[in-house]
Design a protein around this motif. Structure first.
Motif, mmCIF file in Angstrom:
data_model
loop_
_atom_site.group_PDB
_atom_site.id
_atom_site.type_symbol
_atom_site.label_atom_id
_atom_site.label_comp_id
_atom_site.label_asym_id
_atom_site.label_seq_id
_atom_site.Cartn_x
_atom_site.Cartn_y
_atom_site.Cartn_z
ATOM 1 N N TRP A 33 0.847 -1.182 0.000
ATOM 2 C CA TRP A 33 0.000 0.000 0.000
ATOM 3 C C TRP A 33 0.889 1.240 0.000
ATOM 4 O O TRP A 33 2.066 1.185 0.331
ATOM 5 N N LEU A 36 -0.835 6.222 2.545
ATOM 6 C CA LEU A 36 -1.740 6.018 3.674
ATOM 7 C C LEU A 36 -1.611 7.149 4.685
ATOM 8 O O LEU A 36 -0.545 7.392 5.236
ATOM 9 N N LYS A 56 -2.237 -6.058 6.327
ATOM 10 C CA LYS A 56 -2.838 -5.615 7.589
ATOM 11 C C LYS A 56 -1.881 -5.842 8.757
ATOM 12 O O LYS A 56 -1.607 -4.925 9.542
ATOM 13 N N LEU A 59 1.153 -3.615 8.606
ATOM 14 C CA LEU A 59 0.912 -2.265 9.107
ATOM 15 C C LEU A 59 1.181 -2.195 10.611
ATOM 16 O O LEU A 59 1.850 -1.268 11.087
ATOM 17 N N LEU A 69 9.255 1.296 6.750
ATOM 18 C CA LEU A 69 8.445 1.900 5.701
ATOM 19 C C LEU A 69 9.302 2.122 4.454
ATOM 20 O O LEU A 69 10.507 2.337 4.552
#
Length: 293
Positions: A33, A36, A56, A59, A69
Motif C-alpha cells: 500500500w 496512507l 494488515k 501495518l 516503511l
C-alpha cells in the motif's frame, strides 16, 4: 477514498495518539500500500480489514518498528519514524515502547511449555526490567487484577502449554494491558475463541479504551463481533484503501470500487456478509462477514 476525522467531539481538540502520513510499504517488488494517511485519536477503535496478503499485519509491525516503511512517517505520541530510518529522527524506536500494547495472532504454545498462565501475564508487568526480575510491591495484585479482567482465574496457575488456544489468548490480552497502554494494537485477537470468549476479549479491549481513553487499532477477519463498538474501518485491498465509518465503508459500491470487481455486502439478521471479494489466492472468495489475512 477516505472519510474525515473521527466523530468523537474531542478528537479535533487533542493531538492524535497515532499519526501516519503518506506511508508506503513494499515487499520485494510488490507494493502492499502507499499514500496512507491515518490519525487514531484517544478513545477511538479502528478495525483493519482486507483480503489475504493485503498488509494488515505488516501495518501493525511497521507501527511497532518491526518493519521499515518504504515511504512516509509514523508517529506515536511524538516519537516519529520515517521511511529508511528505523530509529526515527529522535533516535528512538517504537519497539519496546511501554505505552504501546500488542496482542499478537494466536499461535498455540508447545505442550511442554512449563510457564504458568500468571507468569505469562507477569512478563507484561516486569519483563522489561534488566537482570533477574524481582517482584515489586503491588506487582502480584496487578497481575491478579489483569487475570481477573480477562477471566483467567480458573487456569492462571496451570502450565500455558496445557491451555486451549482461547485460554492462551486471554492471557496474552492481559499481558498486553499490563502497562495501561495509550495505544493498543491487536492482530486477530479473536482467533481460536468461541463466541463467549470473543465477547469477553472484546469487552476487555473496549473497557480499556473507554476507561483509559486509549486508541485501538484492531486487525480482524470478521467485523461482526465488533459492530456497535468500532468507530471507523480501514479497508485495504489491491494496494489501495478506504477509510470511514462502518456505514460508509461496508457498502457494495464502495468495496466494488476498492476491489475493481463486483462485491456485495448483505445483511443476514444482525450479521454482515461480504460476498464475491477477490482474495489474493483466488479469483473470488466468499466471506461470511470475514476477510482473511
Amino acid at each position: 477514498m477516505s472519510a474525515g476525522r473521527p466523530q468523537r467531539s474531542t478528537a479535533a481538540d487533542t493531538p492524535p495518539i497515532l499519526s501516519i502520513r503518506d506511508a508506503a510499504l513494499r515487499r520485494g517488488d510488490r507494493e502492499l500500500w502507499s499514500g496512507l494517511d491515518l490519525d487514531v485519536h484517544a478513545g477511538e477503535l479502528i478495525a483493519v480489514l482486507g483480503p489475504s496478503g493485503s498488509g494488515k499485519t505488516t501495518l501493525l509491525r511497521a507501527i511497532l518498528g518491526l518493519e521499515d516503511l518504504s515511504g512516509g512517517t509514523i508517529e506515536v505520541r511524538g516519537a516519529e519514524r520515517a521511511a529508511g530510518d528505523p530509529q526515527g529522527p529522535r533516535g528512538r524506536r517504537h519497539r519496546g515502547n511501554r505505552r504501546i500494547g500488542y496482542i499478537p495472532q494466536s499461535r498455540p504454545l508447545p505442550r511442554d511449555t512449563a510457564l504458568r498462565g500468571r507468569d505469562l501475564v507477569m512478563l507484561g508487568v516486569d519483563g522489561h526490567r534488566f537482570g533477574l526480575p524481582i517482584p515489586r510491591r503491588g506487582d502480584r495484585a496487578r497481575v491478579d487484577a489483569l487475570i481477573d479482567g480477562v477471566g483467567a482465574r480458573e487456569f492462571a496457575d496451570r502450565p500455558v502449554g496445557q491451555l486451549s488456544g482461547g485460554e492462551q489468548q486471554r492471557l496474552r490480552a492481559g499481558q498486553a494491558l499490563a502497562d495501561d497502554p495509550v495505544l493498543l494494537l491487536c492482530d486477530e485477537p479473536l482467533t481460536s475463541l468461541d463466541l463467549a470468549n470473543q465477547q469477553a476479549v472484546i469487552g476487555l479491549i473496549d473497557r480499556h479504551r473507554r476507561e483509559k481513553d486509549a486508541a485501538v487499532l484492531l486487525v480482524t477477519h470478521d467485523i461482526n463481533p465488533l459492530l456497535g463498538k468500532v468507530d471507523r474501518i480501514l479497508y485495504i485491498a489491491n494496494g489501495r484503501f478506504t477509510l470511514g465509518t462502518p456505514q460508509e465503508v461496508l457498502r457494495s459500491d464502495v468495496l466494488t470500487a476498492l476491489y475493481g470487481a463486483h462485491v456485495f455486502v448483505l445483511r443476514a439478521g444482525d450479521r454482515l456478509v461480504v460476498v464475491g471479494a477477490p482474495d489474493a489466492e483466488a479469483s473470488h472468495h466468499h466471506h461470511d462477514g470475514q476477510v482473511h489475512e
